[in-house]
Design a protein around this motif. Sequence first.
Motif, short mmCIF file in Angstrom:
data_model
loop_
_atom_site.label_atom_id
_atom_site.label_comp_id
_atom_site.label_asym_id
_atom_site.label_seq_id
_atom_site.Cartn_x
_atom_site.Cartn_y
_atom_site.Cartn_z
N PHE A 65 0.83 -1.20 0.00
CA PHE A 65 0.00 0.00 0.00
C PHE A 65 0.87 1.26 0.00
O PHE A 65 0.64 2.18 -0.78
CB PHE A 65 -0.94 0.01 1.22
N GLY A 66 1.87 1.32 0.87
CA GLY A 66 2.73 2.50 0.97
C GLY A 66 3.52 2.76 -0.30
O GLY A 66 3.80 3.92 -0.64
N GLU A 67 3.89 1.70 -1.01
CA GLU A 67 4.61 1.87 -2.28
C GLU A 67 3.68 2.42 -3.35
O GLU A 67 4.07 3.31 -4.12
CB GLU A 67 5.20 0.53 -2.73
N LEU A 68 2.45 1.94 -3.39
CA LEU A 68 1.47 2.45 -4.35
C LEU A 68 1.09 3.89 -4.03
O LEU A 68 0.93 4.70 -4.94
CB LEU A 68 0.24 1.55 -4.36
N ALA A 69 0.97 4.21 -2.75
CA ALA A 69 0.60 5.57 -2.34
C ALA A 69 1.69 6.58 -2.69
O ALA A 69 1.40 7.76 -2.88
CB ALA A 69 0.31 5.61 -0.84
N ALA A 70 2.93 6.13 -2.81
CA ALA A 70 4.05 7.03 -3.14
C ALA A 70 4.43 6.95 -4.62
O ALA A 70 5.32 7.67 -5.06
CB ALA A 70 5.26 6.67 -2.28
N LEU A 71 3.75 6.12 -5.39
CA LEU A 71 4.11 5.91 -6.79
C LEU A 71 3.83 7.15 -7.63
O LEU A 71 2.73 7.68 -7.63
CB LEU A 71 3.32 4.72 -7.35
N GLN A 72 4.86 7.59 -8.33
CA GLN A 72 4.75 8.75 -9.22
C GLN A 72 4.65 8.28 -10.67
O GLN A 72 5.07 7.18 -11.01
CB GLN A 72 5.97 9.65 -9.06
N ARG A 73 4.13 9.15 -11.52
CA ARG A 73 3.99 8.84 -12.95
C ARG A 73 5.32 8.39 -13.56
O ARG A 73 5.35 7.47 -14.36
CB ARG A 73 3.49 10.06 -13.72
N ARG A 74 6.39 9.05 -13.16
CA ARG A 74 7.69 8.71 -13.76
C ARG A 74 8.15 7.30 -13.39
O ARG A 74 9.07 6.77 -14.01
CB ARG A 74 8.75 9.74 -13.38
N GLY A 75 7.53 6.69 -12.40
CA GLY A 75 7.89 5.33 -12.01
C GLY A 75 7.13 4.25 -12.76
O GLY A 75 7.35 3.07 -12.53
N VAL A 76 6.24 4.67 -13.67
CA VAL A 76 5.42 3.72 -14.41
C VAL A 76 5.76 3.80 -15.90
O VAL A 76 5.70 4.88 -16.49
CB VAL A 76 3.91 4.01 -14.22
N ASP A 77 6.12 2.68 -16.49
CA ASP A 77 6.40 2.62 -17.92
C ASP A 77 5.36 1.69 -18.54
O ASP A 77 5.47 0.46 -18.43
CB ASP A 77 7.81 2.10 -18.16
#
Length: 189
Positions: A65-77
């Motif tokens: 949950f904490g990783e998803l809550a901190a996930l930024q657009r630049r971390g998704v390809d």
Amino acid sequence: MELAESAAVGGGLIQRNPCRIKGAGITKSAERPVLTVEEVFAVADAIEGRYRAMVLLAALTGMRFGELAALQRRGVDLGGRFVQVRRAQAGPQSGKLEVKAPKSEAGVRTVSFPASPVPEIKEHMRIFGEDGRAGLLFVNPKGGRLRRNNFHHTWTTAIEGAGLKGVHFHDFQHTGTAWPPPGAPPRGS
């Protein structure tokens, strides 16, 4: 009983208590469930639309949950179908949210996912995600950071709507690690 045992062992009457069983008296938590594909989609269908992509990513990647809550657009390809986990959100006892590196070096990782959720993630980013490369992918309805305590009601409502009981968001971590990796044949094949 322990006093008598200590006296008997200590007095040399016996070398050790023959009734002692290694591990006795230690309670073990029940193993957490691994959700089926059908159960994951039942939860995704039952949860508020802004959290559907989060449920799918959690189940497919095993992200916390904490990783998803901190996930930024630049971390998704989306083209490469991977997520870079570099940050995690934590809510320590002070109540103030902190964004920092994951708990361990192993927590910093790149996680792939299959092509099937790409259109939904893309649509989610367009409608619900913050703007800009540093924008958060998942925010609450008011545009602020997700918090576990505020998400709890949404989660329990979705679990009930999916007809499941006793499922925690953390169970997606077990689900994500139990499923075969994208492109791999099912385990046992």
